[in-house]
Design a protein around this motif. Structure first.
Motif, PDB file in Angstrom:
ATOM      1  N   THR A  22       0.853  -1.180   0.000  1.00 37.51           N
ATOM      2  CA  THR A  22       0.000   0.000   0.000  1.00 37.51           C
ATOM      3  C   THR A  22       0.893   1.236   0.000  1.00 37.51           C
ATOM      4  OG1 THR A  22      -1.619  -1.196   1.337  1.00 37.51           O
ATOM      5  CG2 THR A  22      -1.883   1.179   1.197  1.00 37.51           C
ATOM      6  N   ALA A  23       0.585   2.195  -0.866  1.00 44.12           N
ATOM      7  CA  ALA A  23       1.300   3.474  -0.890  1.00 44.12           C
ATOM      8  C   ALA A  23       0.408   4.496  -0.194  1.00 44.12           C
ATOM      9  CB  ALA A  23       1.602   3.899  -2.315  1.00 44.12           C
ATOM     10  N   LEU A  24       1.010   5.271   0.713  1.00 44.56           N
ATOM     11  CA  LEU A  24       0.255   6.240   1.507  1.00 44.56           C
ATOM     12  C   LEU A  24       0.907   7.615   1.452  1.00 44.56           C
ATOM     13  CD1 LEU A  24      -0.125   4.042   4.718  1.00 44.56           C
ATOM     14  CD2 LEU A  24      -1.894   4.475   3.036  1.00 44.56           C
ATOM     15  N   LEU A  25       0.066   8.648   1.564  1.00 47.48           N
ATOM     16  CA  LEU A  25       0.571  10.006   1.762  1.00 47.48           C
ATOM     17  C   LEU A  25       0.777  10.213   3.256  1.00 47.48           C
ATOM     18  CD1 LEU A  25      -1.710  11.981  -0.708  1.00 47.48           C
ATOM     19  CD2 LEU A  25       0.699  11.388  -0.997  1.00 47.48           C
ATOM     20  N   SER A  26       1.436  11.299   3.648  1.00 50.85           N
ATOM     21  CA  SER A  26       1.719  11.546   5.067  1.00 50.85           C
ATOM     22  C   SER A  26       0.448  11.695   5.900  1.00 50.85           C
ATOM     23  CB  SER A  26       2.600  12.783   5.234  1.00 50.85           C
ATOM     24  OG  SER A  26       1.934  13.913   4.693  1.00 50.85           O
ATOM     25  N   ASP A  27      -0.665  12.095   5.271  1.00 50.95           N
ATOM     26  CA  ASP A  27      -1.924  12.228   6.015  1.00 50.95           C
ATOM     27  C   ASP A  27      -2.692  10.908   6.099  1.00 50.95           C
ATOM     28  OD1 ASP A  27      -2.932  11.928   3.444  1.00 50.95           O
ATOM     29  OD2 ASP A  27      -3.998  13.845   3.410  1.00 50.95           O
ATOM     30  N   GLY A  28      -2.119   9.830   5.549  1.00 48.99           N
ATOM     31  CA  GLY A  28      -2.748   8.514   5.609  1.00 48.99           C
ATOM     32  C   GLY A  28      -3.600   8.171   4.406  1.00 48.99           C
ATOM     33  N   ALA A  29      -3.763   9.110   3.458  1.00 48.49           N
ATOM     34  CA  ALA A  29      -4.554   8.843   2.257  1.00 48.49           C
ATOM     35  C   ALA A  29      -3.829   7.817   1.386  1.00 48.49           C
ATOM     36  CB  ALA A  29      -4.796  10.129   1.477  1.00 48.49           C
ATOM     37  N   ILE A  30      -4.592   6.890   0.818  1.00 49.50           N
ATOM     38  CA  ILE A  30      -4.022   5.848  -0.036  1.00 49.50           C
ATOM     39  C   ILE A  30      -3.739   6.417  -1.425  1.00 49.50           C
ATOM     40  CG2 ILE A  30      -4.520   3.650  -1.182  1.00 49.50           C
ATOM     41  CD1 ILE A  30      -6.085   2.835   1.294  1.00 49.50           C
ATOM     42  N   VAL A  31      -2.579   6.089  -1.961  1.00 52.02           N
ATOM     43  CA  VAL A  31      -2.215   6.468  -3.325  1.00 52.02           C
ATOM     44  C   VAL A  31      -2.560   5.275  -4.218  1.00 52.02           C
ATOM     45  CG1 VAL A  31      -0.357   7.142  -4.880  1.00 52.02           C
ATOM     46  CG2 VAL A  31      -0.337   7.937  -2.505  1.00 52.02           C
ATOM     47  N   ASN A  32      -3.622   5.395  -4.982  1.00 51.59           N
ATOM     48  CA  ASN A  32      -4.036   4.325  -5.885  1.00 51.59           C
ATOM     49  C   ASN A  32      -3.218   4.368  -7.166  1.00 51.59           C
ATOM     50  OD1 ASN A  32      -6.251   3.198  -4.360  1.00 51.59           O
ATOM     51  ND2 ASN A  32      -7.361   5.070  -4.824  1.00 51.59           N
ATOM     52  N   GLY A  33      -2.859   3.192  -7.682  1.00 51.56           N
ATOM     53  CA  GLY A  33      -2.218   3.102  -8.985  1.00 51.56           C
ATOM     54  C   GLY A  33      -0.734   3.370  -9.034  1.00 51.56           C
ATOM     55  N   ALA A  34      -0.057   3.371  -7.879  1.00 50.71           N
ATOM     56  CA  ALA A  34       1.408   3.491  -7.908  1.00 50.71           C
ATOM     57  C   ALA A  34       1.966   2.129  -8.338  1.00 50.71           C
ATOM     58  CB  ALA A  34       1.953   3.882  -6.542  1.00 50.71           C
ATOM     59  N   ARG A  35       2.941   2.124  -9.229  1.00 48.16           N
ATOM     60  CA  ARG A  35       3.558   0.876  -9.685  1.00 48.16           C
ATOM     61  C   ARG A  35       4.751   0.581  -8.790  1.00 48.16           C
ATOM     62  NH1 ARG A  35       3.314  -2.282 -13.895  1.00 48.16           N
ATOM     63  NH2 ARG A  35       5.116  -3.448 -14.603  1.00 48.16           N
ATOM     64  N   CYS A  36       4.710  -0.580  -8.149  1.00 47.89           N
ATOM     65  CA  CYS A  36       5.784  -0.971  -7.234  1.00 47.89           C
ATOM     66  C   CYS A  36       6.490  -2.218  -7.747  1.00 47.89           C
ATOM     67  CB  CYS A  36       5.233  -1.228  -5.840  1.00 47.89           C
ATOM     68  SG  CYS A  36       4.535   0.238  -5.064  1.00 47.89           S
ATOM     69  N   GLU A  37       7.815  -2.175  -7.745  1.00 55.06           N
ATOM     70  CA  GLU A  37       8.667  -3.304  -8.114  1.00 55.06           C
ATOM     71  C   GLU A  37       9.287  -3.848  -6.836  1.00 55.06           C
ATOM     72  OE1 GLU A  37       8.992  -4.457 -11.276  1.00 55.06           O
ATOM     73  OE2 GLU A  37       7.688  -2.860 -12.015  1.00 55.06           O
ATOM     74  N   LEU A  38       9.172  -5.148  -6.615  1.00 56.93           N
ATOM     75  CA  LEU A  38       9.759  -5.806  -5.451  1.00 56.93           C
ATOM     76  C   LEU A  38      10.839  -6.746  -5.953  1.00 56.93           C
ATOM     77  CD1 LEU A  38       6.530  -5.350  -4.918  1.00 56.93           C
ATOM     78  CD2 LEU A  38       7.035  -6.561  -2.837  1.00 56.93           C
ATOM     79  N   THR A  39      12.053  -6.663  -5.388  1.00 52.99           N
ATOM     80  CA  THR A  39      13.154  -7.518  -5.835  1.00 52.99           C
ATOM     81  C   THR A  39      13.937  -8.043  -4.639  1.00 52.99           C
ATOM     82  OG1 THR A  39      14.644  -5.617  -6.072  1.00 52.99           O
ATOM     83  CG2 THR A  39      13.455  -6.312  -8.038  1.00 52.99           C
ATOM     84  N   ASN A  40      14.415  -9.266  -4.769  1.00 51.17           N
ATOM     85  CA  ASN A  40      15.383  -9.839  -3.825  1.00 51.17           C
ATOM     86  C   ASN A  40      16.286 -10.766  -4.630  1.00 51.17           C
ATOM     87  OD1 ASN A  40      14.043 -12.315  -4.143  1.00 51.17           O
ATOM     88  ND2 ASN A  40      13.067 -12.252  -2.142  1.00 51.17           N
ATOM     89  N   ASP A  41      17.120 -11.537  -3.967  1.00 47.44           N
ATOM     90  CA  ASP A  41      18.055 -12.394  -4.689  1.00 47.44           C
ATOM     91  C   ASP A  41      17.374 -13.587  -5.366  1.00 47.44           C
ATOM     92  OD1 ASP A  41      17.457 -13.598  -2.264  1.00 47.44           O
ATOM     93  OD2 ASP A  41      19.472 -14.372  -1.948  1.00 47.44           O
ATOM     94  N   LYS A  42      16.068 -13.773  -5.162  1.00 48.10           N
ATOM     95  CA  LYS A  42      15.338 -14.882  -5.775  1.00 48.10           C
ATOM     96  C   LYS A  42      14.505 -14.461  -6.984  1.00 48.10           C
ATOM     97  CE  LYS A  42      16.461 -17.856  -2.505  1.00 48.10           C
ATOM     98  NZ  LYS A  42      15.719 -18.669  -1.609  1.00 48.10           N
ATOM     99  N   GLY A  43      14.332 -13.122  -7.210  1.00 44.70           N
ATOM    100  CA  GLY A  43      13.539 -12.698  -8.356  1.00 44.70           C
ATOM    101  C   GLY A  43      13.028 -11.277  -8.247  1.00 44.70           C
ATOM    102  N   ALA A  44      12.120 -10.929  -9.173  1.00 44.70           N
ATOM    103  CA  ALA A  44      11.514  -9.601  -9.214  1.00 44.70           C
ATOM    104  C   ALA A  44      10.025  -9.743  -9.502  1.00 44.70           C
ATOM    105  CB  ALA A  44      12.174  -8.746 -10.298  1.00 44.70           C
ATOM    106  N   TRP A  45       9.214  -8.886  -8.862  1.00 45.11           N
ATOM    107  CA  TRP A  45       7.765  -8.932  -8.984  1.00 45.11           C
ATOM    108  C   TRP A  45       7.234  -7.506  -9.066  1.00 45.11           C
ATOM    109  CZ3 TRP A  45      10.882 -11.256  -5.491  1.00 45.11           C
ATOM    110  CH2 TRP A  45      11.060 -12.633  -5.637  1.00 45.11           C
ATOM    111  N   SER A  46       6.047  -7.356  -9.665  1.00 47.48           N
ATOM    112  CA  SER A  46       5.454  -6.040  -9.852  1.00 47.48           C
ATOM    113  C   SER A  46       4.013  -6.054  -9.358  1.00 47.48           C
ATOM    114  CB  SER A  46       5.494  -5.683 -11.335  1.00 47.48           C
ATOM    115  OG  SER A  46       4.937  -4.423 -11.545  1.00 47.48           O
ATOM    116  N   VAL A  47       3.565  -4.926  -8.774  1.00 55.75           N
ATOM    117  CA  VAL A  47       2.192  -4.809  -8.276  1.00 55.75           C
ATOM    118  C   VAL A  47       1.768  -3.347  -8.344  1.00 55.75           C
ATOM    119  CG1 VAL A  47       2.872  -4.527  -5.852  1.00 55.75           C
ATOM    120  CG2 VAL A  47       0.630  -5.477  -6.396  1.00 55.75           C
TER     121      VAL A  47
END
Length: 193
Positions: A44-69
């Motif tokens: 979940t992506a949030l602003l400082s006031d706690g509002a959710i940022v919809n539609g942010a593209r996040c890439e997650l990576t570690n030594d086993k692979g890469a994923w997108s959400v």
């Protein structure tokens, strides 16, 4: 004679108990967690006031692979002993990169020598206690919910409104400037710029 019969029966019961435990330990080896375990992570992506940022593209990576959400959303990742890097971006927001460490899952309650370790608790509690012959048991998991703090960029000043000559003169008069003065002329020029 009755005493000998009871002793033989007790020894036989103990032997059966030990045999059942050994069989249970050997059978449980089939349910040893794999080295590359999948885990669902909610981002979940949030602003400082706690509002959710919809539609942010996040890439997650570690030594086993890469994923997108896309936020808010969930993705299955492979667990690892190394941290997972999370990079989120969206137009109009600053790009964010964070590193999230893993959490240890469960508690080793016994070492069974060559048979492995007895682990209880954690996310595996649905099958706890379970046996693991992994020397690093219990397994390492990332937090199930990752919250990324994003910052909205300043609005582009290039989109400011400009006025025509007559409209600029009217605005300058409205704020109290007199026609024919240097300040009036600067005001008109500034509004037309």
């Amino acid at each position: 004679m009755n005493k000998k019969s009871n002793q033989a029966s007790d020894a036989n019961s103990i032997f059966k108990c030990v045999a059942m435990l050994a069989l249970l330990a050997l059978c449980s080896c089939a349910s040893v967690p794999s080295e590359e375990e999948k885990q669902q992570v909610h981002v979940t992506a949030l602003l400082s006031d706690g509002a959710i940022v919809n539609g942010a593209r996040c890439e997650l990576t570690n030594d086993k692979g890469a994923w997108s959400v896309m936020t808010p959303g969930a993705v299955d990742v492979l667990t690892s002993e190394s941290p997972i890097q999370v990079t989120c971006q969206k137009e109009g927001y600053r790009k964010v990169k964070v590193s999230i460490g893993q959490q240890v899952d469960g508690q080793v309650i016994g070492d069974l020598g060559g048979l492995g370790k007895l682990v209880i608790g954690g996310a595996k509690s649905s099958r706890s206690p379970f046996f693991s012959n992994d020397s690093n048991a219990p397994s390492h998991l990332y937090p199930s919910a990752i919250k990324v703090s994003m910052t909205q960029l300043e609005p582009n000043r290039g989109n400011k409104r400009t006025f025509g000559f007559d409209e600029a003169q009217k605005k300058c008069e409205e704020i109290g400037l007199r026609k024919g003065t240097e300040n009036f002329g600067m005001c008109v020029m500034k509004l037309m710029d």
